[in-house]
Design an enzyme around this catalytic site. Structure first.
Site, PDB file in Angstrom:
ATOM      1  CE  LYS A  50      48.872  36.839  49.098  1.00 57.05           C
ATOM      2  NZ  LYS A  50      48.131  36.851  47.703  1.00 57.05           N
TER       3      LYS A  50
ATOM      4  CB  SER B  30      46.149  40.305  47.305  1.00 57.87           C
ATOM      5  OG  SER B  30      46.641  38.677  46.914  1.00 57.87           O
TER       6      SER B  30
ATOM      7  CB  SER C  12      47.423  37.977  43.842  1.00 57.22           C
ATOM      8  OG  SER C  12      46.165  38.659  44.260  1.00 57.22           O
TER       9      SER C  12
HETATM   10  N1  GLN Z   1      43.131  41.617  42.255  1.00 55.71           N
HETATM   11  C1  GLN Z   1      42.095  40.461  42.115  1.00 55.71           C
HETATM   12  C2  GLN Z   1      41.121  40.690  43.222  1.00 55.71           C
HETATM   13  O1  GLN Z   1      41.125  41.565  44.006  1.00 55.71           O
HETATM   14  C3  GLN Z   1      42.955  39.310  42.171  1.00 55.71           C
HETATM   15  C4  GLN Z   1      43.486  39.071  43.744  1.00 55.71           C
HETATM   16  C5  GLN Z   1      44.179  37.950  43.800  1.00 55.71           C
HETATM   17  O2  GLN Z   1      44.710  37.277  42.765  1.00 55.71           O
HETATM   18  N2  GLN Z   1      44.318  37.359  44.792  1.00 55.71           N
HETATM   19  O3  GLN Z   1      40.256  39.859  43.173  1.00 55.71           O
END
Ligand code: GLN
Length: 484
Positions: free
Chosen positions: A77, A152, A176
């Site tokens: 990532k 994400s 994410s």
């Molecule tokens: N969707 C959640 C957010 O936008 C979690 C994102 C993540 O785990 N990085 O904060």
């Protein structure tokens, strides 16, 4: 050789010299060239580095010293620092940022002889649930290109599902790793907070962030954990305990394990197909010998979303203060004063969701509101944590859907941030409590993947892997691959 091999299958071929890492890597780079125009999972394809690492791996293998990950392609990532390779966080702010050092996880994979084929697209600074917040481009779900892969870590999940890599690393602050794993029908583990080093992971919300594996199956997940977990003195929150061999728990014997099904996770608005699939999966686990309690209640779950959207943005607002156009990354050059330079750098460098989080966080931390929001959220966080502690006195693991829905259409939720936030209701509480959870494939509705989340006690990764493995061996979901 197909493009859907697991780490353990590939390892056998490499070890017995039926295949070289260079051949394998070339095949994956070719697959990337084929499918990337449709999937858009990768920000950077690291062809040259990959082939160089593959040549080194072949030497390592020839010398007889072969780690299970040696010579095997991985995608990382794009919020994990890779020395000499752009690490953009899918943000304009870091489009040209080339880190001078490797994240600890990258260093550890290098030591195993891993072959990095690319850096994965993500929501900008990991804020989002669909990769639509990437400032670069949106990733498409390999199961249905008109839908999101989740986020994400959507690029990582899509790359694994589409066979562009054998496995990937993701990061998880509120879901994410697990939500995109669920949306793309791959296996994704968020380890216990502190189990995997965060050194070199670009910080979003430091008390919640955790790196973990995204793989084709549970065995691979254990193999990657063996490589990346463990104490690191460069991360002050890293846990000082030795790591087990995570493959040792991969037995199908789950007789007598106590599983709880918390009813609050079958939320209003959940798709009926999702609830049905997860209930069927739990029944399968019961058939395999687990003792299931269908009537568990974790009443404070309903506050998790609110707590998360105070704590995560608060930490983000502090972490993102470092992007001032001076130290690194994008820098606005036409300013007449220092303040103007800083303001314009942030105005042009950050996208709308990142700005929204900075504003929410700055507000929650400001003098007049700190007690009412941030402090209150921290107190509720403790209550949520205690609720999990109590549940784990009675149960070895809790089981829920990973997400309330199957993958949604690209564009469906972009105008409504709250709807987007709701796609993580089942995963956020886990980060708040700091406990581990895994998402594994558990079915399909109209050809779209459904993920099952298994939640464990702190450092209970082995129990999760065991349950996940038992389920996987008794089902075929993980073997289905998208036609692309
Ligand atoms: N969707 C959640 C957010 O936008 C979690 C994102 C993540 O785990 N990085 O904060």
């Amino acid at each position: 050789m197909t493009n859907q091999m697991t780490i353990h299958q590939t390892h056998e071929l490499l070890k017995t010299r039926q295949l070289s890492s260079v051949e394998l890597t070339q095949a994956y780079l070719e697959r990337i060239r084929q499918v990337e125009p449709q999937v858009h999972a990768l920000v950077t394809v690291t062809d040259e580095l990959a082939l160089e690492q593959a040549r080194q791996a072949d030497k390592l293998i020839a010398s007889g010293n072969i780690s299970p990950l040696a010579g095997i392609p991985v995608v990382i990532k794009d919020n994990m620092c890779t020395r000499g390779i752009k690490t953009t966080c899918s943000s304009k702010m870091l489009t040209n940022f080339v880190p001078p050092y490797n994240a600890t996880v990258v260093e550890k994979l290098n030591k195993c002889g891993a072959v990095v084929v690319g850096k994965a697209n993500m929501d900008e600074f990991a804020m989002g649930s669909s990769t639509e917040n990437s400032a670069l481009f949106t990733t498409h779900n390999p199961w249905d290109l008109s839908r999101v892969p989740g986020g994400s870590s959507g690029g990582s999940a899509a790359a694994v599902a589409a066979g562009e890599t054998i496995y990937a690393l993701g990061s998880d602050t509120g879901g994410s790793i697990r939500q995109p794993a669920g949306f793309c029908s791959v296996t994704g583990l968020k380890p216990t907070y502190g189990r995997v080093s965060r050194y070199g992971l670009v910080a979003f919300a430091s008390s919640l962030d955790q790196i973990g594996p995204m793989t084709q199956d549970v065995t691979d997940c254990a193999l990657v954990m063996n490589a990346i977990a463990g104490h690191d003195r460069w991360d002050s929150t890293s846990l000082p305990y030795p790591i087990p061999d995570y493959t040792r728990c991969l037995t199908t014997d789950i007789k007598g394990l106590r599983l709880g099904i918390p009813r609050e996770y079958f939320v209003e608005g959940m798709q009926a197909e999702v609830a049905t699939a997860i209930k069927a999966a739990v029944s399968k686990l019961a058939e395999l010998g687990a003792k299931v309690d269908w009537e568990v209640s974790l009443p404070h779950t309903r506050y998790a979303l609110a707590v998360y959207y105070i704590i995560a943005p608060s930490e983000a607002s502090a972490n993102l203060a470092r992007y001032d156009g001076v130290k690194y990354g994008y820098s606005y050059q036409e300013a007449h004063s220092m303040w103007e330079a800083m303001e314009k750098t942030r105005q042009y460098g950050f996208g709308p969701e990142v700005k929204r989080r900075i504003m929410l966080g700055t507000y929650a931390l400001s003098a007049g509101y700190y007690d009412a929001y941030y402090l209150k959220a921290q107190k509720v966080r403790t209550i949520i944590r205690q609720e999990f502690d109590r549940a784990f006195e009675k149960y070895d693991a809790l089981i829920t859907p990973t997400s309330p829905t199957v993958p949604f259409k690209i564009g469906e939720k972009t105008d409504d941030p709250l709807q987007m936030y709701l796609s993580d209701v089942c995963t956020l509480p886990i980060n708040i409590a700091g406990v581990p959870a895994i998402s594994i494939p558990a079915g399909f509705a109209n050809g779209l993947p459904i993920g099952m989340q298994i939640i464990g006690k702190p450092l209970g990764e082995e129990t999760l892997l065991k349950i996940a493995y038992a389920y996987e061996q008794a089902t075929e979901w993980h073997k289905r691959k998208p036609e692309i």
